[in-house]
Scaffold this motif. Structure first.
Motif, short mmCIF file in Angstrom:
data_model
loop_
_atom_site.label_atom_id
_atom_site.label_comp_id
_atom_site.label_asym_id
_atom_site.label_seq_id
_atom_site.Cartn_x
_atom_site.Cartn_y
_atom_site.Cartn_z
N PHE A 187 3.51 5.31 4.34
CA PHE A 187 4.56 4.92 3.33
C PHE A 187 5.38 5.94 2.83
O PHE A 187 6.53 6.07 2.61
CB PHE A 187 3.67 4.41 2.19
CG PHE A 187 4.19 4.46 0.83
CD1 PHE A 187 5.14 3.39 0.38
CD2 PHE A 187 4.17 5.69 -0.07
CE1 PHE A 187 5.86 3.27 -0.41
CE2 PHE A 187 5.06 5.38 -1.14
CZ PHE A 187 5.80 4.48 -1.61
N LYS A 188 4.52 7.33 2.56
CA LYS A 188 5.40 8.28 2.22
C LYS A 188 6.57 8.73 3.27
O LYS A 188 7.66 9.11 2.75
CB LYS A 188 4.38 9.44 2.03
CG LYS A 188 3.30 9.33 1.16
CD LYS A 188 2.32 10.63 0.98
CE LYS A 188 1.42 10.17 -0.14
NZ LYS A 188 0.62 11.59 -0.20
N ARG A 189 6.36 8.85 4.35
CA ARG A 189 7.28 9.15 5.46
C ARG A 189 8.56 8.14 5.35
O ARG A 189 9.84 8.40 5.24
CB ARG A 189 6.92 9.09 6.85
CG ARG A 189 7.87 9.62 7.79
CD ARG A 189 7.37 9.85 9.28
NE ARG A 189 6.87 8.46 9.84
CZ ARG A 189 5.67 8.24 10.06
NH1 ARG A 189 4.64 9.32 9.59
NH2 ARG A 189 5.29 7.29 10.48
N LYS A 195 10.51 8.44 1.65
CA LYS A 195 11.53 9.63 2.03
C LYS A 195 12.66 9.32 2.72
O LYS A 195 13.90 9.60 2.32
CB LYS A 195 10.65 10.77 2.70
CG LYS A 195 9.92 11.55 1.66
CD LYS A 195 9.28 12.69 2.28
CE LYS A 195 8.31 13.46 1.50
NZ LYS A 195 7.65 14.43 2.10
N GLU A 196 12.64 8.68 3.85
CA GLU A 196 13.71 8.22 4.70
C GLU A 196 14.65 7.16 3.98
O GLU A 196 15.80 7.24 4.00
CB GLU A 196 13.34 7.52 5.87
CG GLU A 196 12.51 8.48 7.07
CD GLU A 196 11.89 7.90 8.22
OE1 GLU A 196 12.04 6.60 8.15
OE2 GLU A 196 11.28 8.67 9.01
N LEU A 197 13.84 6.17 3.30
CA LEU A 197 14.62 5.19 2.35
C LEU A 197 15.43 5.71 1.49
O LEU A 197 16.49 5.32 1.09
CB LEU A 197 13.78 4.13 1.70
CG LEU A 197 13.10 3.11 2.96
CD1 LEU A 197 11.98 2.07 2.28
CD2 LEU A 197 14.41 2.11 3.60
N GLY A 237 0.80 -1.17 0.06
CA GLY A 237 0.00 -0.18 -0.02
C GLY A 237 0.74 1.19 0.19
O GLY A 237 1.61 1.50 0.99
N ALA A 238 0.63 1.93 -1.19
CA ALA A 238 1.54 3.28 -1.18
C ALA A 238 0.71 4.71 -0.75
O ALA A 238 1.29 5.56 -0.94
CB ALA A 238 2.19 3.29 -2.73
#
Length: 233
Positions: A16-18, A21-23, A10-11
């Motif tokens: 997911f967004k946080r 960005k970290e990855l 699930g995106a």
């Protein structure tokens, strides 16, 4: 070059967004492969554009299930789709001053018959493959008894033998991994917990010779039941 490959489950949510960005900030991948996105890529186009990722190769979800996206940083690489269906994206990876190579991003079905179709496609591709070839993603299968840990279910040796026979027919070798060996969890506690190595990267001998230091690192699971995977060329 680095590829970040993840069944994100699930995106279209803030977690997911946080996490994404970290990855990206930590690992600085040139290519992203996301599976089980559950939404259309167009809904997140602006989000990825802000991180300098573009895409012309994707399989959107059907309703709230499925989806495979391949995105890339155009300043670091170019990805040209060759064949796309519900279980894989087959594409050519190009980078200045480096040999072109082929990426097959895999999201294997849980349905056995559909997985048979996937492997039939991969075997047909392998028969004509002369380029360096990387096959990576969620295979929904295991290659040995050590790739599953469970107190509640039996491990099928026939399943592992069939998977290895398919890999051999495609002339693929597993790249192994560092980090957490078992990449998927059913999320249950205690005796009900099951762990499996469903996510992997494999390559043909031409890719191995082209990228002699190629390696895979599994990252800790976050909100998804699958570990993100980094492939280093």
């Amino acid at each position: 070059m680095k590829l970040l490959i993840w069944n994100c489950r699930g995106a279209d949510n803030k977690v997911f967004k946080r996490t994404m960005k970290e990855l990206v900030q930590t690992h600085k991948p040139s290519i992203l492969v996301l599976m089980e996105t559950k939404v259309e890529l167009s809904s997140l186009g602006q989000f990825f554009n802000k991180m300098r990722f573009t895409a012309s190769s994707h399989v959107d979800s059907v309703g709230r299930s499925g989806g495979i996206w391949v995105l890339w940083d155009p300043f670091r690489a170019t990805v040209k789709p060759l064949e796309v269906n519900a279980q894989f994206i087959h594409a050519k990876v190009q980078r200045d001053n480096f040999e072109d190579w082929i990426l097959s991003a895999i999201y294997a079905s849980l349905n056995r018959r559909n997985r048979d179709l996937l492997w039939a496609n991969l075997e047909a591709i392998a028969d004509n493959m002369t380029s360096p070839w990387l096959v990576a993603g969620d295979f929904n299968d295991i290659a040995s008894l050590s790739e599953k840990r469970s107190f509640s279910t039996n491990i099928s040796q026939a399943r592992t033998q069939k998977f290895n026979a398919r890999m051999n027919r495609c002339n693929l070798m597993d790249l192994g991994c560092s980090g957490p060996h078992l990449s998927w969890s059913n999320g249950r506690q205690g005796m009900a917990n099951t762990l499996e190595r469903l996510d992997r990267a494999a390559c043909n001998s031409e890719w191995r010779l082209a990228f002699t230091e190629g390696a895979v690192r599994n990252l800790p699971r976050t909100y998804s039941d699958h570990s993100p995977m980094v492939v280093y060329t």
